[in-house]
Design a protein around this motif. Structure first.
Motif, PDB file in Angstrom:
ATOM      1  N   TYR A  29      25.378 -23.671 -76.841  1.00 41.52           N
ATOM      2  CA  TYR A  29      25.776 -22.619 -77.779  1.00 41.52           C
ATOM      3  C   TYR A  29      24.643 -22.521 -78.784  1.00 41.52           C
ATOM      4  O   TYR A  29      23.745 -23.360 -78.799  1.00 41.52           O
ATOM      5  CB  TYR A  29      27.117 -22.950 -78.451  1.00 41.52           C
ATOM      6  CG  TYR A  29      27.152 -24.302 -79.124  1.00 41.52           C
ATOM      7  CD1 TYR A  29      27.596 -25.430 -78.441  1.00 41.52           C
ATOM      8  CD2 TYR A  29      26.695 -24.455 -80.423  1.00 41.52           C
ATOM      9  CE1 TYR A  29      27.603 -26.676 -79.045  1.00 41.52           C
ATOM     10  CE2 TYR A  29      26.705 -25.693 -81.038  1.00 41.52           C
ATOM     11  CZ  TYR A  29      27.160 -26.803 -80.346  1.00 41.52           C
ATOM     12  OH  TYR A  29      27.150 -28.032 -80.946  1.00 41.52           O
ATOM     13  N   SER A  30      24.689 -21.519 -79.631  1.00 38.41           N
ATOM     14  CA  SER A  30      23.585 -21.283 -80.552  1.00 38.41           C
ATOM     15  C   SER A  30      23.352 -22.499 -81.438  1.00 38.41           C
ATOM     16  O   SER A  30      24.271 -23.008 -82.084  1.00 38.41           O
ATOM     17  CB  SER A  30      23.895 -20.068 -81.422  1.00 38.41           C
ATOM     18  OG  SER A  30      22.801 -19.830 -82.271  1.00 38.41           O
TER      19      SER A  30
ATOM     20  N   SER B 172      29.195 -19.783 -78.830  1.00 35.35           N
ATOM     21  CA  SER B 172      28.549 -19.719 -80.139  1.00 35.35           C
ATOM     22  C   SER B 172      29.501 -19.147 -81.186  1.00 35.35           C
ATOM     23  O   SER B 172      29.538 -19.616 -82.327  1.00 35.35           O
ATOM     24  CB  SER B 172      27.297 -18.851 -80.082  1.00 35.35           C
ATOM     25  OG  SER B 172      26.404 -19.347 -79.111  1.00 35.35           O
TER      26      SER B 172
ATOM     27  N   TYR C  56      25.983 -14.433 -83.678  1.00 37.86           N
ATOM     28  CA  TYR C  56      25.317 -14.877 -82.472  1.00 37.86           C
ATOM     29  C   TYR C  56      24.001 -15.432 -82.908  1.00 37.86           C
ATOM     30  O   TYR C  56      23.650 -15.256 -84.072  1.00 37.86           O
ATOM     31  CB  TYR C  56      25.193 -13.644 -81.569  1.00 37.86           C
ATOM     32  CG  TYR C  56      24.388 -13.735 -80.322  1.00 37.86           C
ATOM     33  CD1 TYR C  56      23.282 -12.925 -80.169  1.00 37.86           C
ATOM     34  CD2 TYR C  56      24.731 -14.615 -79.326  1.00 37.86           C
ATOM     35  CE1 TYR C  56      22.557 -12.958 -79.009  1.00 37.86           C
ATOM     36  CE2 TYR C  56      24.001 -14.655 -78.164  1.00 37.86           C
ATOM     37  CZ  TYR C  56      22.927 -13.826 -78.006  1.00 37.86           C
ATOM     38  OH  TYR C  56      22.207 -13.850 -76.861  1.00 37.86           O
ATOM     39  N   THR C  57      23.497 -16.229 -82.323  1.00 35.55           N
ATOM     40  CA  THR C  57      23.021 -16.799 -81.109  1.00 35.55           C
ATOM     41  C   THR C  57      21.625 -16.288 -80.838  1.00 35.55           C
ATOM     42  O   THR C  57      21.215 -15.221 -81.226  1.00 35.55           O
ATOM     43  CB  THR C  57      23.949 -16.526 -79.867  1.00 35.55           C
ATOM     44  OG1 THR C  57      23.252 -16.882 -78.750  1.00 35.55           O
ATOM     45  CG2 THR C  57      24.615 -15.302 -79.891  1.00 35.55           C
ATOM     46  N   GLN C  58      20.890 -17.134 -80.278  1.00 34.31           N
ATOM     47  CA  GLN C  58      19.513 -16.766 -79.982  1.00 34.31           C
ATOM     48  C   GLN C  58      19.480 -15.934 -78.708  1.00 34.31           C
ATOM     49  O   GLN C  58      20.308 -16.098 -77.843  1.00 34.31           O
ATOM     50  CB  GLN C  58      18.621 -17.997 -79.824  1.00 34.31           C
ATOM     51  CG  GLN C  58      19.170 -19.045 -78.927  1.00 34.31           C
ATOM     52  CD  GLN C  58      19.898 -20.108 -79.717  1.00 34.31           C
ATOM     53  OE1 GLN C  58      20.649 -19.806 -80.618  1.00 34.31           O
ATOM     54  NE2 GLN C  58      19.691 -21.342 -79.375  1.00 34.31           N
TER      55      GLN C  58
ATOM     56  N   MET D 291      16.375 -18.493 -84.350  1.00 38.71           N
ATOM     57  CA  MET D 291      17.504 -17.939 -83.587  1.00 38.71           C
ATOM     58  C   MET D 291      17.075 -16.904 -82.555  1.00 38.71           C
ATOM     59  O   MET D 291      17.782 -16.651 -81.587  1.00 38.71           O
ATOM     60  CB  MET D 291      18.495 -17.240 -84.525  1.00 38.71           C
ATOM     61  CG  MET D 291      19.504 -18.138 -85.190  1.00 38.71           C
ATOM     62  SD  MET D 291      20.456 -17.207 -86.397  1.00 38.71           S
ATOM     63  CE  MET D 291      21.544 -16.240 -85.351  1.00 38.71           C
TER      64      MET D 291
ATOM     65  N   ALA E 103      21.897 -12.087 -86.231  1.00 42.90           N
ATOM     66  CA  ALA E 103      22.793 -11.815 -85.099  1.00 42.90           C
ATOM     67  C   ALA E 103      22.886 -10.319 -84.837  1.00 42.90           C
ATOM     68  O   ALA E 103      22.851  -9.878 -83.689  1.00 42.90           O
ATOM     69  CB  ALA E 103      24.174 -12.393 -85.389  1.00 42.90           C
TER      70      ALA E 103
ATOM     71  N   ASN F  16      20.013  -9.013 -82.948  1.00 41.87           N
ATOM     72  CA  ASN F  16      20.098  -9.420 -81.557  1.00 41.87           C
ATOM     73  C   ASN F  16      21.135  -8.633 -80.787  1.00 41.87           C
ATOM     74  O   ASN F  16      20.986  -8.359 -79.603  1.00 41.87           O
ATOM     75  CB  ASN F  16      20.523 -10.893 -81.496  1.00 41.87           C
ATOM     76  CG  ASN F  16      19.378 -11.783 -81.113  1.00 41.87           C
ATOM     77  OD1 ASN F  16      18.497 -11.378 -80.365  1.00 41.87           O
ATOM     78  ND2 ASN F  16      19.386 -12.984 -81.633  1.00 41.87           N
TER      79      ASN F  16
ATOM     80  N   GLN G 121      27.648 -18.604 -73.145  1.00 39.03           N
ATOM     81  CA  GLN G 121      26.946 -19.240 -74.274  1.00 39.03           C
ATOM     82  C   GLN G 121      27.212 -18.459 -75.554  1.00 39.03           C
ATOM     83  O   GLN G 121      27.404 -19.023 -76.629  1.00 39.03           O
ATOM     84  CB  GLN G 121      25.428 -19.252 -74.038  1.00 39.03           C
ATOM     85  CG  GLN G 121      24.957 -20.401 -73.167  1.00 39.03           C
ATOM     86  CD  GLN G 121      23.444 -20.394 -72.961  1.00 39.03           C
ATOM     87  OE1 GLN G 121      22.706 -19.629 -73.585  1.00 39.03           O
ATOM     88  NE2 GLN G 121      22.979 -21.263 -72.090  1.00 39.03           N
ATOM     89  N   HIS G 122      27.218 -17.156 -75.421  1.00 42.41           N
ATOM     90  CA  HIS G 122      27.468 -16.291 -76.574  1.00 42.41           C
ATOM     91  C   HIS G 122      28.885 -16.532 -77.102  1.00 42.41           C
ATOM     92  O   HIS G 122      29.101 -16.699 -78.304  1.00 42.41           O
ATOM     93  CB  HIS G 122      27.261 -14.836 -76.135  1.00 42.41           C
ATOM     94  CG  HIS G 122      27.156 -13.852 -77.248  1.00 42.41           C
ATOM     95  ND1 HIS G 122      26.632 -12.597 -77.080  1.00 42.41           N
ATOM     96  CD2 HIS G 122      27.536 -13.906 -78.543  1.00 42.41           C
ATOM     97  CE1 HIS G 122      26.680 -11.946 -78.231  1.00 42.41           C
ATOM     98  NE2 HIS G 122      27.233 -12.710 -79.126  1.00 42.41           N
TER      99      HIS G 122
END
Lengths: 98, 342
Positions: free
Chosen positions: B134-135, B71, B2-4, B224, B159, B162, B67-68
């Motif tokens: 997406y990320s 990503s 993941y992803t910000q 991120m 990730a 997060n 969104q996750h």
């Protein structure tokens, strides 16, 4: 019967028995075209690291669920029946474990 | 992967981005439901799919979870690039397993988002039309084999930072999906770090490849975690709702503090002249992140944005006949069964 062609594969709920002797537990859902396909997908999606020895799948639309809004009325009748619990009863200490 | 933890508005819901803590005028019944919801959040309780929830909470979750999920799915591409060129059968098997995990993570998350009343097709449409984000980390290319190791070590490392707090997210299905994801993520980070350790025992050219990859990915990984807290207007609302548990800057600091000693053991330099231990704070200080570059990539102008989206759309279109054939097969089986029963 609906005549409109289904575009999306139907949704299935997946239940996995992690080892012999334990119950099947809900672990998530997935889309698949039929039951056989759903089992195969469930194996790939939810048991990549030997998390299961048996899988059940059931179409999500076939599950009936209680209404969250009725929660109080639905579950409350049990809350005033404390005598259903063993801790309701006082037993003399000398009796020991019962 | 993941992803910000940034909450970027998808293209057409910029209007709803100005979420307010106080909902608009509502009926008494709705106010009672809102009060119930708030009380449960305050008691650190969990919200389940069929429970009442504020519309903005639902929308935020759909956006964040989808969104996750996107990503994870797009995240398969930069690494997938190296499956056919992995340096050994062992590394190839590991990489295939990792990329398969990313696909699995995407699926856990899509089904978590579906519990909120959005459909898989809607989410995929939003991705394929370029509407959903997406990320942005996946809009950078993987230029050499060390990139695969660095993605495992740093991108997945970031990730994990997060995702661990998301296991306590107030929305039950999201939290449960994250528990599953986090269990698998540790393998991702360790395999990457170990692949780099092996390269660092090689010749100078191999060591240089590792350093080159670290140089290219380090700052992207820091970004991120999302914009600084001061520039994250939606963070407070996410915290209030128990979706977000730790601020962007705090997570970023945790990541820097954890990574510096790992870099030392590996024998690489992190490309930041301002990176040094601050005795008073008990943390590492680090330099300025290039946010203009970050936003330019988020807004579609990174080096691989078009390529990544193009690859996803092509895969979806090329797979259309398989999806249709599977449904046709299932209908045929049903008809056959009905005939046999008759």
């Amino acid at each position: 019967m609906s005549t409109t062609a289904l575009k999306e594969w139907p949704l299935w709920e997946v239940f996995v028995r992690s080892k012999q002797g334990l119950e099947h537990k809900h672990c998530g859902s997935l889309h698949a075209s039929d039951a056989q396909h759903a089992l195969q997908m469930a194996r790939d999606v939810y048991t990549r690291r030997q998390e299961g020895v048996s899988i059940w799948v059931v179409q999500s639309s076939a599950i009936a669920a209680s209404e969250p809004n009725d929660k109080n009325e639905f579950f409350e009748p049990a809350s005033d029946k404390v005598y259903r619990h063993p801790t309701f009863y006082e037993i003399p200490e000398e009796v020991g474990h019962m | 992967m993941y992803t910000q933890s940034f909450s970027v508005s998808d293209q057409d819901d910029a209007k709803s981005a100005g979420l307010k803590a106080v909902p608009k005028e509502t009926s008494a019944a709705e106010q009672a439901l809102q009060a119930q919801f708030d009380a449960r959040i305050d008691a650190d309780g969990r919200i389940e799919p069929r429970d009442w929830m504020p519309e903005a909470y639902r929308k935020t979750l759909v956006r964040q979870i989808s969104q996750h999920a996107h990503s994870e799915i797009v995240g398969m591409l930069p690494e997938g690039n190296w499956i056919s060129r992995a340096p050994s059968l062992k590394r190839k098997a590991i990489l295939i397993a990792k990329v398969q995990d990313e696909g699995g993570h995407g699926l856990y998350l899509y089904s978590a988002a579906e519990t909120l009343g959005t459909s898989r097709d809607q989410m995929l449409d939003a991705l394929h039309s370029g509407k959903a984000k997406y990320s942005s980390i996946f809009n950078y290319p993987t230029l050499n084999w060390a990139d695969v190791g660095v993605i495992g070590w740093l991108v997945d490392g970031a990730a994990i930072m997060n995702q661990i707090p998301l296991c306590r997210c107030s929305y039950g299905p999201y939290a449960r999906a994250m528990v599953r994801v986090c269990k698998e993520e540790s393998f991702h980070q360790r395999q990457g770090y170990e692949a780099l350790l092996v390269m660092m025992q090689g010749n100078q050219a191999q060591k240089d490849m590792v350093q080159d990859a670290v140089n290219r990915w380090w700052w992207k990984c820091l970004a991120m975690f999302g914009p600084p807290d001061a520039d994250s207007p939606n963070s407070a609302q996410g915290m209030r709702w128990g979706i977000k548990r730790i601020s962007n800057d705090d997570l970023r600091q945790k990541f820097v503090d954890a990574t510096v000693p790992q870099a030392q053991v590996l024998g690489v330099t992190l490309p930041d002249p301002d990176l040094k231990w601050n005795e008073a704070r008990g943390h590492y200080d680090y330099g300025q992140i290039d946010w203009d570059e970050f936003w330019s990539t988020v807004n579609g102008n990174g080096p691989c944005n078009r390529e990544r989206l193009g690859a996803r759309v092509k895969a979806w279109n090329d797979g259309a006949w398989v999806r249709e054939a599977a449904l046709a097969h299932s209908r045929k089986q049903q008809q056959r069964q009905m005939k046999e029963a008759a």
